[in-house]
Every structure is written in C-alpha cells, then in structure tokens.
Design an enzyme around this catalytic site. Sequence first.
Site, PDB file in Angstrom:
ATOM      1  N   ASP A  20      11.659  12.393  26.132  1.00  0.00           N
ATOM      2  CA  ASP A  20      11.138  11.393  25.188  1.00  0.00           C
ATOM      3  C   ASP A  20      10.158  10.412  25.836  1.00  0.00           C
ATOM      4  OD1 ASP A  20      12.948  10.006  26.699  1.00  0.00           O
ATOM      5  OD2 ASP A  20      14.115   9.196  25.040  1.00  0.00           O
TER       6      ASP A  20
ATOM      7  N   HIS B  45      13.382  -0.404  25.818  1.00  0.00           N
ATOM      8  CA  HIS B  45      14.400   0.520  26.350  1.00  0.00           C
ATOM      9  C   HIS B  45      14.290   0.755  27.863  1.00  0.00           C
ATOM     10  CE1 HIS B  45      15.891   1.460  22.414  1.00  0.00           C
ATOM     11  NE2 HIS B  45      14.766   2.014  22.015  1.00  0.00           N
TER      12      HIS B  45
ATOM     13  N   ASP C 254      10.445  -0.162  12.590  1.00  0.00           N
ATOM     14  CA  ASP C 254      11.119   1.087  12.185  1.00  0.00           C
ATOM     15  C   ASP C 254      12.318   0.814  11.276  1.00  0.00           C
ATOM     16  OD1 ASP C 254      12.309  -0.090  14.374  1.00  0.00           O
ATOM     17  OD2 ASP C 254      12.366   1.710  15.612  1.00  0.00           O
TER      18      ASP C 254
END
Length: 369
Positions: A93, A135, A259
């Site tokens: 990712d 993150h 989001d």
Amino acid sequence: MEESLLPVYIHSAEYVELCDNVQSKVPRRASMVHSLIEAYGLLKEMRVVKPKVASMEEMAAFHTDSYLQHLHKVSEEGDNDDPETLEYGLGYDCPITEGIYDYAAAVGGATLTAAEQLMAGKTRIAINWPGGWHHAKKDEASGFCYLNDAVLGILKLREKFDRVLYVDMDLHHGDGVEDAFSFTSKVMTVSLHKFSPGFFPGTGDVSDIGLGKGRYYSVNVPLQDGIQDEKYYQICEGVLKEVFTTFNPEAVVLQLGADTIAGDPMCSFNMTPQGIGKCLKYVLQWQLPTLILGGGGYHLPNTARCWTYLTALIVGRTLSSEIPDHEFFTEYGPDYVLEVTPSCRPDRNDSQKVQEILQSIKGHLKQVV
C-alpha cells in the site's frame, strides 16, 4: 493576536505538481482542490505562503536516518529487490514511485512552514490541504503515508507551545500520530474513526489510552458505518468539550481527511462537508493557533468540495451552490453543485453503545492529572 491576521494557505505550483504526480492513490487531487478554492475567489481572503522543502535533518526529528536514507535511495534508483524495502513498509500500500522522497520532503516542509507561521504569530490558522499523512511510523511507511508530516508539525509547535492537541477526523485511526506521542503528557491525541474487524489499521479502540506518562492522553472514538452529521457532531463536541477543559491546549493540529464524506469509495461513513464544518467551527472558537491538514479522501470531486467548503468557513465566506467554471468543472457533474447529499445507508452506530463509549472517555479523562 490581532483578529485581522489573515489565515495562511500553504501553496506553490511546484508543490501541487509534485503532489499530483506522486500521490498514486489520489492523482491530481491537489490540483482539483486548489483549483476549486481559487475558482471561488478564496485565495484573496488568505495569505498564500510558499512551502519550504524539509531537509533530511528536519524529517529526522521523527523518522530514523536509516529509513529516510532508504527512502531517498529507492526514490532515485527504484526498487532493486532490496530485502530492507519491505521491512520499511515500502511496496504493497506504499508503492515505490520515482520522486517519492522529494514528495515526502515537500509535504513535510509544507506542514513545517505552516507550523512556523503559527509560531511566529503571523496567523492564527495555517492550512496545508495536501498534508495530513497520519499513518507513517518512525521507521516505516504505512497506509499510503511515507512521511508523518502531522508528527513533524506537532514536534515543531512543541518548540513554542507546551501542550499541543491533535484531533483526527479521518475515516481511519490516526495510529502513526498516536504511537509517536503515546508516552507523553504534552501532546493529547484524539481520533474519531471507523473501528471494525479487518478495517485498516485495526487499532484505536476506546481502551487504547496511551502508555506511561502518556496514559489517558490518547483518546479514541471508535465508530461504525453510516454515521451522519448530527450524531457525529454530538459525539465530537461531547469529547472535545471534555478534552479542552481537561488538557487546556495551547495549540491545535487538525487532520480533516475527507474519506468520511458520502460517496467516498471507502463506503463507510455518511457525512457531508457541513458536518465536518460544524466540528471545525467548534475547534476554531477556542481561538488557539490551529494547523489544518488534509488526509484521506478518494472521491476526488467530493474531497475538493469538502476542503473548499471548510476553507470558506475558515475565512468567513458563504459560497454559491453552483460550482464556478474552472479547469475541472466537468468532474462535478451531473449536478455541478457544491453540496454533497448523504446516501440512504443505515447508521450502524447504536445510541446506547455510543453513550457507553462517551462515558468511558469521560472516565479516562478524569484520570488526567
């Protein structure tokens, strides 16, 4: 501080181009956001400041030298099947693309520039919409985040402000920021996010409260699919009221990932920009130095709608419902309006469960000395 000080908007054409080209998950998003803000005439309501590029030394305020050097190496040479690459979280990712180091340094530099404007007393609100990559860990990329600009911004603000509050309204738990400050009582992290088995990053339950000296200084609000503006705001206000009284912050960093907005491919929350705006307004009435960052947001027109609406709210402007003609106008069909309509999805947040979570958080905050 004079109220007449304009909000600062971090921007340059080079910065936007770099974000457009390297953010493979959100191609051209930075341009779409900036173009809509510009089309609505909001730039003249702010002071536009060109971002600096963060040096390796500045990024090493949080990240390890070895991670940064490896990121620099693969950014220039590409991935040569180096076994260290996966150890550093690169691949999967966080794909390795050419220029990824320059992009990380640009985003980090932009957030540091925003923080420095606040520290110098040149503004009370500084905005870096392409930032908010929450993150990334000290020595590891994670969840599309190669560099944790939010942590760098907080560390910079801590040079002047004793207590910094971080509030994360992205759909995903702000795990990288929480981890970075889990042992300190000088930074309180608050994250409202989806918490569900198998949903990334899998952390951020209400029982995750920090460690050692930082025990009770991590606040997590785990939520379920389908939440809408009214309930979200009630929860957000309820938590932030307690947090503000208990922690008494001197500066705030806000991560406003889009989001959570209805229509996002994550298909989770059912919010509108107005709902997030109400939460933002609540924080701004504290009148503290506030650093505003973006984050997630994978329905690109809705993300641009959201951050443009929030920018207008910051500068005190009411926007026309009709999207103005500009470079990306055709992306806003079929209705070409600023508003986002919630879907008919059910709200999975049981009122009793929500009350239990809020009671739990209040109990934890009572332990803060």
